[in-house]
Design an enzyme around this catalytic site. Structure first.
Site, PDB file in Angstrom:
ATOM      1  N   CYS A 223      -4.783  -3.909   2.535  1.00 12.52           N
ATOM      2  CA  CYS A 223      -5.389  -4.159   1.230  1.00 12.52           C
ATOM      3  C   CYS A 223      -5.875  -5.608   1.229  1.00 12.52           C
ATOM      4  O   CYS A 223      -5.078  -6.524   1.421  1.00 12.52           O
ATOM      5  CB  CYS A 223      -4.348  -3.954   0.136  1.00 12.52           C
ATOM      6  SG  CYS A 223      -4.929  -4.410  -1.489  1.00 12.52           S
TER       7      CYS A 223
ATOM      8  N   HIS B 142      -3.496   4.319  -1.821  1.00  8.27           N
ATOM      9  CA  HIS B 142      -3.075   3.254  -0.912  1.00  8.27           C
ATOM     10  C   HIS B 142      -1.575   3.026  -1.049  1.00  8.27           C
ATOM     11  O   HIS B 142      -1.023   3.174  -2.133  1.00  8.27           O
ATOM     12  CB  HIS B 142      -3.834   1.956  -1.224  1.00  8.27           C
ATOM     13  CG  HIS B 142      -5.158   1.882  -0.540  1.00  8.27           C
ATOM     14  ND1 HIS B 142      -5.520   0.871   0.297  1.00  8.27           N
ATOM     15  CD2 HIS B 142      -6.205   2.735  -0.564  1.00  8.27           C
ATOM     16  CE1 HIS B 142      -6.745   1.081   0.755  1.00  8.27           C
ATOM     17  NE2 HIS B 142      -7.187   2.212   0.243  1.00  8.27           N
TER      18      HIS B 142
ATOM     19  N   ASN C 274      -3.971   2.334   3.733  1.00  9.50           N
ATOM     20  CA  ASN C 274      -4.248   3.643   3.157  1.00  9.50           C
ATOM     21  C   ASN C 274      -3.043   4.571   3.336  1.00  9.50           C
ATOM     22  O   ASN C 274      -2.228   4.372   4.241  1.00  9.50           O
ATOM     23  CB  ASN C 274      -5.439   4.277   3.890  1.00  9.50           C
ATOM     24  CG  ASN C 274      -6.774   3.683   3.473  1.00  9.50           C
ATOM     25  OD1 ASN C 274      -7.262   3.937   2.386  1.00  9.50           O
ATOM     26  ND2 ASN C 274      -7.360   2.880   4.344  1.00  9.50           N
TER      27      ASN C 274
ATOM     28  N   HIS D 261      -7.606   9.301  -3.474  1.00 12.18           N
ATOM     29  CA  HIS D 261      -7.565   8.316  -2.383  1.00 12.18           C
ATOM     30  C   HIS D 261      -6.514   7.276  -2.762  1.00 12.18           C
ATOM     31  O   HIS D 261      -6.731   6.457  -3.652  1.00 12.18           O
ATOM     32  CB  HIS D 261      -8.972   7.699  -2.294  1.00 12.18           C
ATOM     33  CG  HIS D 261      -9.171   6.693  -1.214  1.00 12.18           C
ATOM     34  ND1 HIS D 261     -10.102   6.870  -0.221  1.00 12.18           N
ATOM     35  CD2 HIS D 261      -8.615   5.491  -0.977  1.00 12.18           C
ATOM     36  CE1 HIS D 261     -10.107   5.816   0.595  1.00 12.18           C
ATOM     37  NE2 HIS D 261      -9.213   4.964   0.148  1.00 12.18           N
TER      38      HIS D 261
ATOM     39  N   ARG E 217     -13.487   4.314   9.222  1.00  9.75           N
ATOM     40  CA  ARG E 217     -14.259   3.430   8.339  1.00  9.75           C
ATOM     41  C   ARG E 217     -13.322   2.574   7.459  1.00  9.75           C
ATOM     42  O   ARG E 217     -13.106   1.400   7.728  1.00  9.75           O
ATOM     43  CB  ARG E 217     -15.230   4.265   7.461  1.00  9.75           C
ATOM     44  CG  ARG E 217     -16.391   3.470   6.882  1.00  9.75           C
ATOM     45  CD  ARG E 217     -16.055   2.604   5.694  1.00  9.75           C
ATOM     46  NE  ARG E 217     -15.534   3.353   4.550  1.00  9.75           N
ATOM     47  CZ  ARG E 217     -15.064   2.763   3.466  1.00  9.75           C
ATOM     48  NH1 ARG E 217     -15.052   1.435   3.356  1.00  9.75           N
ATOM     49  NH2 ARG E 217     -14.581   3.490   2.464  1.00  9.75           N
ATOM     50  N   ASP E 218     -12.735   3.183   6.472  1.00 14.42           N
ATOM     51  CA  ASP E 218     -11.900   2.428   5.537  1.00 14.42           C
ATOM     52  C   ASP E 218     -10.718   1.781   6.257  1.00 14.42           C
ATOM     53  O   ASP E 218     -10.262   0.692   5.883  1.00 14.42           O
ATOM     54  CB  ASP E 218     -11.398   3.389   4.447  1.00 14.42           C
ATOM     55  CG  ASP E 218     -10.764   2.683   3.276  1.00 14.42           C
ATOM     56  OD1 ASP E 218     -10.934   1.457   3.151  1.00 14.42           O
ATOM     57  OD2 ASP E 218     -10.073   3.347   2.496  1.00 14.42           O
TER      58      ASP E 218
HETATM   59 MG    MG Z   1      -8.887   3.076   1.133  1.00  7.70          MG
END
Ligand code: MG
Length: 309
Positions: free
Chosen positions: A244, A213, A253, A211, A13-14
């Site tokens: 990003c 990055h 990530n 979470h 997803r991300d």
């Molecule tokens: Mg992320």
């Protein structure tokens, strides 16, 4: 055996959502299958956002169909999906989603830009979503992302008190877990201390995730600091997928394989097999025609090339 650390894999997803290339549906399924085969036990497989706004995540409903009809078998792994609002929730419930992630931010500017609501409005929306889920009688797990907890592209540096206020608001409505996100990858370990110590007091070890990055190369250092402070759940993305949007050339990530390598090396237990995880990361990276691989994946890839010579 060492202490267990939960890894919530967000690559499908991300990761994929923020990559420039669109991955065909079958390759999304394959990626999920590969990840589960590596031992991943929790993964975010998609989101119920508007397909015209986020075309990368169209067909998330069809992933659930595939799980129901046997086209995709994830065993006892837990599939998470992002739900932005109530209409997304209706689709998620219809698809049979049981683990739902909601999204708000530590600043009003970022919340408005991303979900079209202020923070306060988003918490009210989440409250409505939770009530609707409880009325349905099914067993749901709900986690909340709080974006830009260390820095915001619109408002600059974010103070820990701002984030803690949002967490308190989310706690009142009864989420199962809150993930503190460094969405634009600006945090350094000292800032992790300032936020994670009080956040752990509010939430406890079982309800807090982090979470990070790697936009500025600090994701792994921040994850290490979080673990030292007692965090036992981390979001990460295979291959470090997911650039990003505010720094298109920068890293994405925190990479799952870098994280697993570090944690297992320190004696923690993740349940994930690194060789299989690398297969998953390399296959999807090839599909994305991505040349910038995570550190561990680079090492693994060049080792494989050398031994083949
Ligand atoms: Mg992320």
């Amino acid at each position: 055996m060492g202490e267990h650390i939960r890894i919530i894999e967000v690559g499908p997803r991300d990761g994929l959502q923020n990559e420039p290339a669109q991955v065909p549906f079958e390759d999304r399924l394959r990626f999920i299958r590969d990840l589960v085969a590596s031992g991943i036990r929790e993964l975010e497989i998609g989101s119920f956002v508007r397909p015209d706004r986020v075309p990368r995540m169209a067909d998330t409903d069809k992933i659930y169909d595939s799980m129901r009809t046997g086209g995709l078998d994830i065993g006892d792994a837990k599939a998470w999906s992002l739900v932005p609002n109530r209409s997304g929730l209706d689709r998620a419930v219809a698809a049979g989603a049981k683990n739902v992630a909601l999204f708000t931010a530590a600043t009003d500017s970022f919340a408005r830009a991303n979900i079209g609501m202020s923070i306060e409005h988003s918490i009210k929306e989440f409250d409505g979503i939770l009530q609707q889920l409880r009325r349905s009688g099914s067993d749901f797990r709900v986690r909340g992302y709080v974006a830009v907890c260390f820095g915001c592209p619109f408002e600059g540096k974010v103070r820990p008190e701002q984030v803690l206020r949002v967490i308190e608001g989310l706690l009142k409505i009864g989420l199962d877990e809150i993930s503190i996100c460094d969405t634009i990858g600006v945090a350094t370990p000292g800032q992790v201390d300032q936020l994670v110590v009080p956040a752990l007091k509010l939430l406890g070890k079982t309800s807090l995730a982090n979470h990070f990055h790697d936009t500025r190369g600090t994701a792994l250092a921040n994850a290490l600091r979080a673990v030292e402070l007692g965090v036992r759940a981390l979001d990460s993305s295979a291959g470090g997928l997911g650039g990003c949007p505010f720094a298109p050339e920068a890293g994405g990530n925190l990479a799952t394989e870098d994280l697993v390598y570090m944690l297992e090396g320190m004696g923690f237990e993740t349940g994930i097999r690194l060789d299989r995880l690398c297969e998953a990361g390399l296959r999807i990276s090839r599909k994305l025609k991505k040349r910038q691989l995570s550190k561990y994946l680079q090492a693994h890839h060049s080792e494989c090339q050398t031994t083949r010579r």
